[in-house]
Every structure is written in structure tokens, then in C-alpha cells.
Design an enzyme around this catalytic site. Structure first.
Site, short mmCIF file in Angstrom:
data_model
loop_
_atom_site.label_atom_id
_atom_site.label_comp_id
_atom_site.label_asym_id
_atom_site.label_seq_id
_atom_site.Cartn_x
_atom_site.Cartn_y
_atom_site.Cartn_z
N LYS B 164 0.87 -1.18 0.00
CA LYS B 164 0.00 0.00 0.00
C LYS B 164 0.90 1.22 0.00
O LYS B 164 1.81 1.31 0.82
CB LYS B 164 -0.84 0.06 1.28
CG LYS B 164 -2.05 -0.77 1.27
CD LYS B 164 -2.88 -0.51 2.52
CE LYS B 164 -3.71 0.75 2.40
NZ LYS B 164 -4.58 0.91 3.63
N SER B 232 -0.81 -0.98 -4.54
CA SER B 232 -1.99 -0.14 -4.73
C SER B 232 -1.86 1.12 -3.89
O SER B 232 -1.37 1.08 -2.77
CB SER B 232 -3.27 -0.91 -4.37
OG SER B 232 -3.29 -1.19 -3.01
#
Lengths: 363, 363, 363, 363
Positions: B164, B232
């Protein structure tokens, strides 16, 4: 005694109006325009009500072929069966598949049954006949006529039946009501499903896949279906056009066709079985595959093998687009190529959530 | 000496806010909330800029777990790594995968390397460091730290690295400019790609997949990529969170992980190889599969194996939705199930148009 | 001395390929095909990259008009300026506006300035000239030539300048690079904005709306704009076609044109001002309105009068579709009719978030 | 004798989960949480079946208000009437409108009727009662009860009636069938229209707008409608919640409410009339407008004032999104602001293709 041959050519297109690939074949003499029986195409529209890429493609093809056939564009559209399926979601690639039939002398070099194609059509329907017994019954007769045209006697040799069928429009509904007749639905969109469904049941009956089908069962009894029917509704005609594809000893074609039935949208085993039924094992696919023809739909019960799918609740993307993308991804994985014919809307074409898949390959 | 075990549980969800499945596990004692390390989820949004199902799902999970952990919902979000991927196109099915780690005594019944998970994080980045060397370099360190945490020494034992990473916002850009620093892009959306790409290159460097990567190569040199990175970007953090998954002799987990790289979106052979790398052959898939983790994208050159795709020119459906639907269809076909984690946006994660695919299975 | 007259006819269409309304006018003798100068149309596509309704409509019109003009369809496309704008969101209604010019003797019954139209074109551009000084400068010349053609000397009498301009394709980019020249962008989609923007700045310069515009200011300095430019990029040409509309004493047309500038997407006062500038007050709209021509766009700063809009973050619907729907709703409310020409993409055409609006009415 | 006052506050939101604006009012003491009666919101989802921004927004509000009210989040949802309408197409801007009621002593400074709000609810419905007489009849009673609660005796003083009503789910349908009862439709989506329609007819009856309405006329006889009803269906309740807004001498509120009926989606005159009915003339709008509440829909006959619209045939964008964008553009033009409440789905709420529009303004 082999009397004819069938040629099948897949042509990539650059846009819905692109006829350059086909014209190159015609102008080089590789394809005689007069031999073209049918063209099945995938165009890059949304496949929905407002998908104009289908009629644009047909218009472009008719204008391009007309001078070569010495007839007007509308006459081309009557002569050749054009079936355009909108929607090339995911890895699907826009293309045309041209089917041509020529007479052939059996020179003895061909053995076994080979790809054969036959075409027939029903009488014109009244609007109130669509989705009802008349359409089912007339389709049965037309399938038999097309089998005869293809030189196929045994229903087991039929592997794909593509049908173009009519729909109702508000004008047609009004005309019917004025005569005191009531169409099965007043909705143009809704009538497409009825027409596709009744036509598919006609195929199932003609081939002995089911024993009987009443008009009350159309779009109701999903246990009734054909494993080889692929039907699509279009506004431009009032009768059914039936294209039967199968294998026949009367054909000298270099190609074979086989099929299987996907029981759901992730039925990889059925995809493999369809390839194998056309003689394609893993190693041979790349060399011998001509094209794949399949129907896809979102399972109406909202799940695939007990896992919830979201295709039917997506207010941004229609379920047919979802289904083509997913099934197209699976089939393209096996085919090694995205230029495959995967079409949406599979009422009575394969079991609910599944659909028929046919494969044409070089023998 | 096995010191810990890893549990992996896949939970179907009924909506983005549905925590009932997880809560049932917690309340029944089957899952200790304190053992939860990470949750990877697929939610039924569009996966785009305005996909609020991701933050809704995280919010629901934090509110549900907070009383069980005795901390506030925001503290839950800091403690557990939540990675929500929006978009369940086609046959993909919304679900959560919960990763939990518990200490374990080696009772001698386990042999070979088993699934192990490690987590680490970088320092906070300045907005102008995103997509640049600082992010690459710090990610390298964090991957190494996470490997250590997982008890994995050999990069060959790492099979999936989920990251992340942050993005810039207009406020962050303004703050940077006020300090005389210039972020790589002023666009929030654009910065997501840069942040994902730099993070993936950090993984590739850390694992020795590439020898070097300069910031000039981010989103430029597509020859540089990691075969196991899945990154992401999210607005809620300013540092990278790194989750390393691999196999280790220090784990007593009942699971194994393996991976492969899809070279394009129809690479069925790679999907099969990934399953086999986790010990799954055709017959065993249904019994032993836990989940699949893959990245998908529309090939940037507009073609898949020389056949044109239309994903990048579709003004109605974003290319990431197309790609997830197609690749999801293929992977679900092999997995026999649509509840697989297929995520879009694969900059430097696998080759252009392809992506990594990891499989976790019962040993 | 009035030397010519201009006829403007708005024709509703039933689909992108529907030419029946126009053909009825031609076949009834009401419209001489040879007098047709330009056709501006709204078609029901998405207005995006994959909107094929525009080329389908042009193709249908060319095929229909060709026999009446005694030339081939491609020659029709060269002779008449076709500008199709895709996207009839909300209440917008698909239609064509046909502009025809005939010679006329001044019979003294007409007073004041009347609607006049002039057309001109630039030389062909090299790919690397698009979006740059060459395109700006040549557009200036062409606007002046079109004003001359229209018999308009005073820039104040020009109320709408519609331009068709080229874009780059990958082939064109490669050709340029091979010559050592570098286009302003390698993206086809991106080049459309540059080409539209440079063309609009050319209009602004030609009419004295701005004093100067350098190529560095294209798509950068939003303070520079034309209040009457409406530009759209198309793949089928390499030069700019310029259509100037204004009022002139040399025209005996029964129509007038006026315009205003919407400063944002909800500028109702500007819409009213545009109607009034063409002599239309509330009571007269229904009787005298011929059509409205406007450009719409989502404000690039993400807000309309300080209230956040969500058009730029919607990954399901493109911002141009949102903008046309909203501005179309507002204009249709004043016009009392949805068959108005509202087009998206307004770079340097009106202020950022706003756009020009012109009205043609019966005098 | 004025006994209470009503406060109405419009709050812009940054995302569906953003409660910061409301919390600021609460924490600053400007708004007493216990006084909040209802919250009507526009959220940036698609407004369709899979729009989770509505429940996300309600969840966020309940979690935020719960500690201030000393009750649990679910109890907040029962106490305050939350009505979230998804879809901020075009210029529409996400926001909340908070309605609060406090007791007040009449200090004699207020004259005339002022904004008053009353709430009531029906008994729970059985699934088979939705869309049928029971729902119509009970709604009549609840409207009367809510009028009493609002201190409004004359139906002419009622200007907006917002209703939340139930829908059927497959579980509810099955339960009904098991009891031998048959719901009006088995489709969840379809039942929303029936429930909204029956509820709107209940409003029309209660206010004497129509003399009678049988369950056979629901979704059939479009000539029956209420000019002030705005109904929306939600899965979370089994009864109707009725919010009546009007003017009353018992209220000391600084606000007034008025309304009009749009006869179609471009009825600018009706929009102006609604503003004027609340005392707003052109000059005063900016200073005095609080908010606008309107319903929008695509005309079911496919045309607006005889010009074809394409909203119902667009397979890419749902017709409710089109309608909100267009009507929102028109209303925002008059309001000078996009933060207005325009909601889709207007069965029996205004005439077919049109809808009610209410305006709240500072007196």
C-alpha cells in the site's frame, strides 16, 4: 459424392466501418463475392439497444460488395446473411468471419465428414406470432430445410445453428392491436428475448434435443434448451434466417466443426471439450484453429457455482457486457487469441448461466 | 524450529459493508482478532477514482473489530493492513481474505517450507519523494525488513509482495511547492501510477529481480518489473506498507504459496503454472485452493498477441474494468470459483499487459 | 447590395444513419443539394474515442447525397463540411442542421444585417505543427478568408466560428519522428485537445479577442479564449476547415445570429443574453428559434461557483457526457426544445468551465 | 401561538463518508443533535441498485452522532429520518440538508405562516401489501398524522412530502409465498417502483389531489399523481416514514417553503414559479435560497415536447442518471448553485416525464 466446399475466413477489422480486409480478398481473387453465404462479425459497440456499430458494419459491407455483385446495397443485405454481434469487451477483438460455399468435384483426397453450411428462412411472421408457437414451429421447418441445404441428415452432425430473428416495434405492436391481435410484449427490448428464446426452442425441437415446447415455456422453463443454438434479434427483418453448420460427407471443405456446452460461465472443461471435438489438442490450437462461436450470459440466479456475482446489479455496466468479457477471457485463454465470436443473450441457448460453444478448425 | 503459523481465511461478503462473516469467526472463537495481520478484499465498486466501496468496507471492518480489540476504529486501521481492491467485473465475487499469524510450537508434524507472512513499513514520504528514488530505496529496505519478519532469507521463497503506497493530493502538492519542491506530477490520479510503479521497482530491486532502477525509468522502461509485486495507492497514508508472502521453514502453517507471471492477459499456461507451483494439479484444485492473487491490465500497445483489443478506447468502461473482467474469467475458469483476488493497474508488476499471479493452497 | 441568401434547416433524425428527413427535403425540391455548404449534427453516441455514430452519420449522408450531386460519396465528404458532435445526453435530441447558400437578388424587402456564412480552409499541416504556432497562424488566415467569403468585414459581426481540425495518429507520429520532428504529444486522444485549443486561439487572434498567443500557452493559459470559437478534431483530414457565421448586409437571409458567453455551466443569464442577442425574447422563442450552438465542459478546477462537482472523478461516465447533459438541460429549458447543438470539449472556447453560445433565429 | 421553530442547514460534503461539516456544527453548539429530525442528502454514487454511497453516508452519520446522542448507531438510524439520494450528475453537488426542530416561544417578531415539519410512520407492511391498497391507505393516515405533527391543517399549506418506503427481497417474497400470499412482483428492483408509486398515490389521496386510487392503477394510470410527493424505497425498513413539509402559523421558523410542478424535464417556467412561490425573485435567490427539492425522470413516451430523447435506449448510462443531470442543470441555472436535491424515479410524483419541485427560502 462431395458436391461442394466451404471456405471460412476470419478477418480482423480496424473499426466497424472497415471493409478493407474483405475487399483485399475480393480484389485479389482469393474470395469470389458470389460465393459468400454469410458473415458473422464482432463489432466494438456496447451490444445494447443503442449499439449502432452493427448496422454501420452491415451498411459498409453492403456498399462495398454491391458493385462486385452487380446489385444494390439493399439487395446485398437480402442475399447474404449478416449477423453482427456488438461488444468486444476485455480481450475480445473485432473481426469478421466470412463463410463461402463453392461447388467442388470430389477428387478423392478428402476423407470423413467436413464442414458444411446450409441456409433457410421461415415465412414472415406477424408481430403477435413472435415468441409464440408459430415462431417455434416455423423455425423447426427452417432448421430441417437448412440441414437439407447443408447435406446433413443426422442431427448429431449439426454443431451450430445461428439464427437471425425479428422483434416488435411500437409501430408493429400498434398494427397488431388494430387487428385485434396482442403481441407477447409491447416492449421492443423485451420482444428480443422472446424472439431469441422461441427460435432457440425451435432449434432444440428440430434436432430432437427436447421432445416438446409450448409457448408458455418460452423464457420460463429454463430446463429446455438447445446445445447448438445461437440466436440474435434484429429490427430489419420479419422472418427467421437459419444458418446450420455441421459436418457432412457431401462437403470437401478443409475444415471441421465440433461443439460442447458450457454449463456455467467458468466451465473451462467444456471449452476444452469443444476444442477437442474439432480435433484440436493443446499443441495444435495455434496452427489449426479458425474460430470459436459461443454464447455467454450472467447466471440469472446471481451466482456462479455458489459464489455471488454482481453482473445483474451493476447499474453502470450491462450484464451482457460483463458476461462477454469474462467468458471471452476464458475462451481466448484456450484459443490463444481474442478474435473469437462470443455473443451475449443466451435464452434457451445452453443451460441458464451457460451456453453453447462451437469450434471450427482445419482438419 | 517453527515459531509461528499463518492462517488464511476467505470470506464471501454480501455487500461492501458486510462484516457478518468475519464477525461470526471472531465470535465463535475460530479467529482471534488480535492475530489478524492483514485483510485483502475485493469490493463491488468500479475500482476507479470515485469507488467509495473500498473505504466503506475498511470503515465497517474497523468499527466491527474495534470493540474486540479494545481500541478505537482509527487505531484498528493503523494496526491491521487493509488492502481493498475495487471491481468485481464478470464472474469475480466480492470477498475478504484474512491473514492471521499466531505463535506455534513445532510439533514435528509439519515438513518443508510453509506459508509465512511478514510486514514492514517505510518512513513517511514527502510528496515530492513519491515516484522517485527515495520511494524506491525505502521500499527496498522495507521489503528486506518484511522478509526478516516473515523468517524468509532467500528471495526465491518470496511469492507475493503486496504494497500500500501514498499518492499526492492538491494540498500535498501545494505544501511541497511552498517548500520549493516539485512533485513528479500535480495530478492525484497520475501520482497513483507513479507511486505504484516506484514501489514495484523497489520490490524488484529488493529481490534481485533487476540490478538497478533509476527514477527516470519509472513508468517509462516497461522492461523493468517485479514478478511478485502487487501495489496499490491510497490517500490515507504517507508511507509504504509492505506485506511479504512466501514459504519458510519457520512457519507451521497448513498452507503453501507459489506464483508465476502472466506475460499477457490470456496466458493460460502461466495460470496453470501458478497453480502447480502451489502444488495444485487439476484434480486437487477444488479441495485445496485457498485463494489466487493476480494483477491485470490492458496491454498498453493496444493488442494481445497481435490482435487489437478495444479496452483503451472505450469511453464507457475504463480499461481496468475490462482487464479485471477478462483475466478474472480466465483465472476463475482454472480456479473453478470467482472469489479470487484480481486487481487492476499493474505498472512494473509483471511485463506490460501481463502481471504476477500467486496461489495459496492447503499443503 | 445583397448577393446571396442563407437557409438553415433543422431536421430531427431517428438514428445516426437516418437520412430520410434530409432526402425528403431534397426530393421535394425544397432544398437544392448543390446549395448545401455545411451540416452540423448531434448523434446519439458517447462523444468519446469509440463513438462511431459520427462517421456512420457522415457515411450515410454522403451515400444519400452522392447520386443527387453526381459525385462519389468521398467527393461529397470533401465538398460539404460535415461536423458531427456525438452525445445527446439528458434531454438533448439527435438532429441535423443544414446550412445552404444560394445567390439572391436584393428585392428591397430585407433590412439590416442578416445571417451569412463563409468557409475557408488552411493548408495541410504536418503532424508536428498541430497544437503549435503553425496551426494558430494558419487558422488566423483562414478565419479572415472565411469572413471575406461570408461578406463580413467587422469582427463584431462574427458570432460563431466552427472549426474541424486534425489530430495525430500513431502512424503520423512515427512519420514525424522518422523525419526528426516531434509532435506536441504522441497520444491521439491528447492531440485532439491541442488541435482544438490551437484552433480556438487562432480564432481569438483573427477576431482581435486577444492580442497574442504563443504555442506555450496552448492548454496552459486558460485566460486566453475566443467567445465565438467551437472546434472539433477529426481523424479524416490534415487541414483546418473554418466555417464563419455572422450577420452581413450582403445577405438576404431570413435569419439572424447572435451570441453570448457562458462563464460557467449554470450561467442562465448568458443563455438568456444569447437568445436576446438574436432578437428572441421569452414570448418569441417558440415561433422564431432555428437552433442554438454551444460548447460545454466540466470546470477544470472541480467546482461550479464554489460548489464541488463530481464530473472529473466519475470513472463510469466521462466528464464531457456529464457537461453536455447539464448544459443541455439548461439551454433546452430556455429554448423549450432539446434539439439544440451542445458539444463537449471547450479548450480556449470561452472561459474555463464555460463556453460560447450562439443562437440563430428568424428575423 | 407559535410553539416551535424549524432550522434547515445545507452542508457541503467532501465524500459520502464526510461528516466533518455536520460535526463542526454540533461541536460548536450551533446545532443540538437532539433537535435533528431528518437529513436529506445527495451522494455521489450512481443512484442505482449497486450504489453503496447511500448506506455508507448513513453509516458514517450514525457513527458520528451516536456518542452525542448517547445511543448506539442503529438507534440513531431509527431516531432520525435519513433519506439519501444517490447521483450527482452534471453540476449537482454532494451535500446534506439537516432539518432540526426546537420548541420556541412566540416573541411576536414573526408574522405569517412559516416552515414547519412533521413526521409520522405507518405500521409495518407485509411484503404482499407493498404497491397495493394497504400501502396506499396506511400512507393516507400517516400523511394526516404528520400534518398534525407539523401543525398544518390545510392541505394547501403542504408543499413537500418525502417518504421512505420498503421494498421486497427474495427472502421476503419467499416468506410471503410460504404463507400463500403473492407480492405484486418478485423482483426487488421492480418492487421499488411499486412501493414508491403506491406511497405517492397515498400522498395524493391524503391531500385531496385525487379523489380515489385503486391498486390496479399503481404504475398504470399516470394521470394520477401528487404534486408534492417525493418517495424513495429502501431495504432497511418495512414501514413508510412520512416527512411533511409546509407552512404553519404554529412555527416561528425563519424559513418559508413553496412548490410547483414541472410538467416535463425542461419546464423552466415551473422552476421559476417554484422559486417565486417561496418568495424568491431573481435578485433575491442568492441571498435567501436554502435549498431546492425536486424529482426528475425520463419521459416514458421517449420524447420531450415532441422531440425524441435517448435516455431510455442508452445501454451505457441509466435513464435516471441522464434525467438528474439534465433537470439538475436547469434547476442549478435558476438556483445559481449545484447543491440542490434532485432525485430520480418519479412514479406518480408529478405528471409522466415531469415532477414536483419545492423551494425553501429565508422569509
Amino acid at each position: 459424392m462431395r458436391t461442394h466446399s466451404v471456405e471460412v475466413i476470419r478477418i480482423a477489422t480496424k473499426s466497424p466501418g472497415d471493409v478493407s480486409g474483405l475487399m483485399q480478398l475480393v480484389e485479389s481473387g482469393r474470395l469470389a463475392p458470389a460465393s459468400i453465404l454469410a458473415v458473422l462479425g464482432k463489432t466494438e459497440g456496447n451490444g445494447g439497444v443503442n449499439d449502432f456499430t452493427r448496422e454501420y458494419a452491415v451498411s459498409a459491407l453492403c456498399h462495398a460488395l454491391a458493385p462486385h455483385l452487380g446489385i444494390t446495397p439493399p439487395a446485398v443485405e437480402e442475399r447474404i446473411a449478416f449477423v453482427m454481434s456488438g461488444g468486444t469487451e476485455g480481450v475480445l477483438s473485432p473481426h469478421l468471419t466470412v463463410f463461402a460455399r463453392t461447388s467442388a468435384n470430389d477428387n478423392g483426397t478428402v476423407d470423413g465428414k467436413r464442414l458444411s453450411i446450409g441456409i433457410a428462412q421461415t415465412r414472415d411472421f406477424l408481430p403477435e406470432e413472435l415468441g409464440r408457437s408459430a415462431q417455434i414451429d416455423e423455425t423447426v421447418k427452417a432448421v430441417h430445410a437448412a440441414m437439407l441445404d447443408a447435406g446433413i441428415a443426422d442431427p448429431q452432425d449439426v454443431h451450430f445453428v445461428q439464427i437471425k430473428c425479428p422483434l416488435v416495434t411500437s409501430e408493429r405492436v400498434e398494427a397488431a392491436l388494430a387487428r385485434g391481435a396482442k403481441p407477447v410484449t409491447a416492449s421492443a427490448y423485451g420482444s428480443m428475448g422472446y424472439s431469441r428464446g422461441a427460435s432457440a426452442l425451435g432449434v432444440a425441437l428440430a434436432l430432437g434435443e427436447i421432445k416438446s415446447a409450448s409457448e408458455e415455456q418460452v423464457l420460463k422453463d429454463w430446463g429446455l434448451f438447445s446445445s447448438v443454438a445461437s440466436t440474435s434479434a434484429g429490427i430489419e427483418l420479419m422472418h427467421n434466417v437459419v444458418i446450420v453448420m455441421g459436418n457432412s460427407v457431401s462437403s470437401a471443405s478443409p475444415y471441421l466443426i465440433g461443439h460442447a456446452v458450457m454449463r456455467d460461465a467458468i466451465d473451462l472443461a467444456a471449452v476444452r471439450a469443444a476444442f477437442e471435438s474439432a480435433g484440436l489438442t493443446d499443441g495444435a490450437v495455434q496452427d489449426k484453429l479458425v474460430n470459436v462461436f459461443a454464447k455467454a450470459e450472467a447466471s440469472p440466479d446471481g451466482a456462479v457455482r455458489a459464489f455471488r456475482h454482481t453482473m445483474l446489479e451493476d447499474s453502470d455496466i450491462g450484464s451482457t457486457r460483463h458476461a462477454r468479457a469474462a467468458v471471452g477471457g476464458l475462451i481466448a485463454g484456450v484459443a490463444g487469441c481474442g478474435a473469437v465470436y462470443v455473443s451475449g443473450g443466451a435464452e434457451h441457448q445452453g443451460p441458464a448461466g451457460g451456453g453453447p460453444i462451437a469450434v471450427i478448425a482445419r482438419a
